[in-house]
Design a protein around this motif. Structure first.
Motif, PDB file in Angstrom:
ATOM      1  N   ALA A  58     -58.025  34.387 -53.671  1.00  0.00           N
ATOM      2  CA  ALA A  58     -57.444  33.118 -53.205  1.00  0.00           C
ATOM      3  C   ALA A  58     -56.012  33.317 -52.742  1.00  0.00           C
ATOM      4  CB  ALA A  58     -57.505  32.069 -54.311  1.00  0.00           C
ATOM      5  N   GLY A  59     -55.226  34.087 -53.487  1.00  0.00           N
ATOM      6  CA  GLY A  59     -53.831  34.328 -53.110  1.00  0.00           C
ATOM      7  C   GLY A  59     -53.707  35.144 -51.834  1.00  0.00           C
ATOM      8  N   ALA A  60     -54.528  36.179 -51.694  1.00  0.00           N
ATOM      9  CA  ALA A  60     -54.478  37.005 -50.496  1.00  0.00           C
ATOM     10  C   ALA A  60     -54.891  36.207 -49.266  1.00  0.00           C
ATOM     11  CB  ALA A  60     -55.378  38.223 -50.657  1.00  0.00           C
ATOM     12  N   LEU A  61     -55.937  35.420 -49.392  1.00  0.00           N
ATOM     13  CA  LEU A  61     -56.372  34.582 -48.271  1.00  0.00           C
ATOM     14  C   LEU A  61     -55.294  33.585 -47.879  1.00  0.00           C
ATOM     15  CD1 LEU A  61     -60.087  34.005 -48.960  1.00  0.00           C
ATOM     16  CD2 LEU A  61     -59.117  33.858 -46.697  1.00  0.00           C
ATOM     17  N   GLY A  93     -43.345  37.129 -33.305  1.00  0.00           N
ATOM     18  CA  GLY A  93     -44.531  36.626 -34.008  1.00  0.00           C
ATOM     19  C   GLY A  93     -45.262  37.733 -34.752  1.00  0.00           C
ATOM     20  N   ALA A  94     -45.372  38.913 -34.120  1.00  0.00           N
ATOM     21  CA  ALA A  94     -46.021  40.052 -34.785  1.00  0.00           C
ATOM     22  C   ALA A  94     -45.202  40.502 -35.995  1.00  0.00           C
ATOM     23  CB  ALA A  94     -46.198  41.199 -33.802  1.00  0.00           C
ATOM     24  N   SER A  95     -43.886  40.485 -35.859  1.00  0.00           N
ATOM     25  CA  SER A  95     -43.018  40.850 -36.988  1.00  0.00           C
ATOM     26  C   SER A  95     -43.161  39.863 -38.132  1.00  0.00           C
ATOM     27  CB  SER A  95     -41.558  40.900 -36.542  1.00  0.00           C
ATOM     28  OG  SER A  95     -41.382  41.851 -35.532  1.00  0.00           O
ATOM     29  N   ILE A  96     -43.248  38.592 -37.792  1.00  0.00           N
ATOM     30  CA  ILE A  96     -43.427  37.564 -38.819  1.00  0.00           C
ATOM     31  C   ILE A  96     -44.755  37.773 -39.541  1.00  0.00           C
ATOM     32  CG2 ILE A  96     -43.876  35.098 -39.177  1.00  0.00           C
ATOM     33  CD1 ILE A  96     -41.735  34.561 -37.057  1.00  0.00           C
ATOM     34  N   PHE A  97     -45.810  38.107 -38.798  1.00  0.00           N
ATOM     35  CA  PHE A  97     -47.103  38.336 -39.433  1.00  0.00           C
ATOM     36  C   PHE A  97     -47.054  39.542 -40.370  1.00  0.00           C
ATOM     37  CE2 PHE A  97     -51.352  40.329 -39.438  1.00  0.00           C
ATOM     38  CZ  PHE A  97     -51.995  39.364 -40.190  1.00  0.00           C
ATOM     39  N   LEU A  98     -46.368  40.603 -39.966  1.00  0.00           N
ATOM     40  CA  LEU A  98     -46.251  41.776 -40.839  1.00  0.00           C
ATOM     41  C   LEU A  98     -45.471  41.444 -42.113  1.00  0.00           C
ATOM     42  CD1 LEU A  98     -45.639  44.635 -38.247  1.00  0.00           C
ATOM     43  CD2 LEU A  98     -47.692  44.193 -39.591  1.00  0.00           C
ATOM     44  N   ALA A  99     -44.391  40.691 -41.964  1.00  0.00           N
ATOM     45  CA  ALA A  99     -43.626  40.279 -43.143  1.00  0.00           C
ATOM     46  C   ALA A  99     -44.469  39.366 -44.037  1.00  0.00           C
ATOM     47  CB  ALA A  99     -42.350  39.565 -42.718  1.00  0.00           C
ATOM     48  N   ALA A 100     -45.234  38.482 -43.414  1.00  0.00           N
ATOM     49  CA  ALA A 100     -46.093  37.580 -44.186  1.00  0.00           C
ATOM     50  C   ALA A 100     -47.196  38.349 -44.907  1.00  0.00           C
ATOM     51  CB  ALA A 100     -46.700  36.525 -43.269  1.00  0.00           C
ATOM     52  N   THR A 101     -47.639  39.460 -44.344  1.00  0.00           N
ATOM     53  CA  THR A 101     -48.649  40.283 -45.003  1.00  0.00           C
ATOM     54  C   THR A 101     -48.088  40.878 -46.301  1.00  0.00           C
ATOM     55  OG1 THR A 101     -49.660  40.804 -42.883  1.00  0.00           O
ATOM     56  CG2 THR A 101     -50.182  42.260 -44.717  1.00  0.00           C
ATOM     57  N   VAL A 102     -46.845  41.335 -46.250  1.00  0.00           N
ATOM     58  CA  VAL A 102     -46.204  41.858 -47.463  1.00  0.00           C
ATOM     59  C   VAL A 102     -46.068  40.749 -48.497  1.00  0.00           C
ATOM     60  CG1 VAL A 102     -44.062  42.835 -48.375  1.00  0.00           C
ATOM     61  CG2 VAL A 102     -45.025  43.699 -46.236  1.00  0.00           C
ATOM     62  N   ILE A 103     -45.641  39.574 -48.052  1.00  0.00           N
ATOM     63  CA  ILE A 103     -45.497  38.428 -48.951  1.00  0.00           C
ATOM     64  C   ILE A 103     -46.861  38.025 -49.509  1.00  0.00           C
ATOM     65  CG2 ILE A 103     -44.857  35.984 -49.055  1.00  0.00           C
ATOM     66  CD1 ILE A 103     -42.643  36.699 -47.006  1.00  0.00           C
ATOM     67  N   ALA A 104     -47.911  38.170 -48.706  1.00  0.00           N
ATOM     68  CA  ALA A 104     -49.262  37.832 -49.163  1.00  0.00           C
ATOM     69  C   ALA A 104     -49.682  38.708 -50.334  1.00  0.00           C
ATOM     70  CB  ALA A 104     -50.256  37.969 -48.017  1.00  0.00           C
ATOM     71  N   PHE A 105     -49.301  39.978 -50.315  1.00  0.00           N
ATOM     72  CA  PHE A 105     -49.642  40.849 -51.437  1.00  0.00           C
ATOM     73  C   PHE A 105     -48.929  40.416 -52.708  1.00  0.00           C
ATOM     74  CE2 PHE A 105     -50.815  43.944 -48.058  1.00  0.00           C
ATOM     75  CZ  PHE A 105     -52.149  44.057 -48.413  1.00  0.00           C
ATOM     76  N   VAL A 106     -47.668  39.998 -52.571  1.00  0.00           N
ATOM     77  CA  VAL A 106     -46.936  39.495 -53.737  1.00  0.00           C
ATOM     78  C   VAL A 106     -47.592  38.215 -54.247  1.00  0.00           C
ATOM     79  CG1 VAL A 106     -44.719  38.582 -54.521  1.00  0.00           C
ATOM     80  CG2 VAL A 106     -44.792  40.586 -53.039  1.00  0.00           C
ATOM     81  N   MET A 107     -47.935  37.321 -53.311  1.00  0.00           N
ATOM     82  CA  MET A 107     -48.576  36.068 -53.687  1.00  0.00           C
ATOM     83  C   MET A 107     -49.940  36.333 -54.317  1.00  0.00           C
ATOM     84  SD  MET A 107     -49.314  32.762 -51.300  1.00  0.00           S
ATOM     85  CE  MET A 107     -48.113  31.540 -51.714  1.00  0.00           C
ATOM     86  N   ALA A 108     -50.639  37.340 -53.824  1.00  0.00           N
ATOM     87  CA  ALA A 108     -51.953  37.662 -54.380  1.00  0.00           C
ATOM     88  C   ALA A 108     -51.819  38.161 -55.816  1.00  0.00           C
ATOM     89  CB  ALA A 108     -52.648  38.705 -53.513  1.00  0.00           C
ATOM     90  N   LEU A 109     -50.779  38.938 -56.108  1.00  0.00           N
ATOM     91  CA  LEU A 109     -50.599  39.443 -57.465  1.00  0.00           C
ATOM     92  C   LEU A 109     -50.278  38.323 -58.445  1.00  0.00           C
ATOM     93  CD1 LEU A 109     -48.691  42.782 -56.854  1.00  0.00           C
ATOM     94  CD2 LEU A 109     -51.040  42.463 -57.601  1.00  0.00           C
ATOM     95  N   GLU A 110     -49.390  37.414 -58.040  1.00  0.00           N
ATOM     96  CA  GLU A 110     -49.081  36.304 -58.946  1.00  0.00           C
ATOM     97  C   GLU A 110     -50.289  35.383 -59.103  1.00  0.00           C
ATOM     98  OE1 GLU A 110     -46.836  32.967 -57.932  1.00  0.00           O
ATOM     99  OE2 GLU A 110     -46.865  33.355 -55.796  1.00  0.00           O
ATOM    100  N   SER A 111     -51.046  35.184 -58.041  1.00  0.00           N
ATOM    101  CA  SER A 111     -52.255  34.368 -58.133  1.00  0.00           C
ATOM    102  C   SER A 111     -53.300  35.036 -59.016  1.00  0.00           C
ATOM    103  CB  SER A 111     -52.845  34.131 -56.738  1.00  0.00           C
ATOM    104  OG  SER A 111     -51.971  33.372 -55.955  1.00  0.00           O
TER     105      SER A 111
END
Length: 123
Positions: A58-61, A93-111
């Motif tokens: 759920a967090g990664a998605l 936009g591509a840079s933002i997506f790459l940064a958001a991917t890193v943030i997604a991994f952090v969010m996935a771990l806390e989730s």
């Protein structure tokens, strides 16, 4: 086996709470990941491992789809400024997506951690 209903509910909670969390940038995003991960783990049940897995999904998605939407919005918005603006905003936009991917991994771990707690309590 993955309970996609639980993952979907957790994702929707993360997405909606992230939208509301824009007004409180750090606390809002952190809370969204914790609540969505806990909900996914609680609904899926099955103990620690199952809750961890469902919260992680759920967090990664939530992080990846949110980053993709933001990156596409920035990329498309630049086309209003012509070809040069489109090129620059596409790179941004591509840079933002790459940064958001890193943030997604952090969010996935806390989730995932919140999901593990929800899985234990949901049994």
């Amino acid at each position: 086996m993955t309970n996609w209903r639980a993952v979907g509910i957790g994702f929707v909670l993360i997405f909606l709470l992230s939208l509301l969390g824009v007004s409180a940038p750090v606390l809002g995003q952190l809370t969204a990941g914790l609540v969505g991960g806990f909900a996914a783990g609680y609904i899926a049940g099955g103990g620690l491992g199952s809750g961890f897995w469902h919260g992680l999904l759920a967090g990664a998605l939530g992080g990846l789809i949110g980053g993709l939407i933001l990156g596409l919005a920035v990329g498309v918005a630049g086309f209003a400024f012509g070809p040069g603006g489109g090129l620059i905003s596409s790179a941004v936009g591509a840079s933002i997506f790459l940064a958001a991917t890193v943030i997604a991994f952090v969010m996935a771990l806390e989730s995932a951690l919140a999901g593990a707690l929800g899985g234990v309590l949901g049994e």
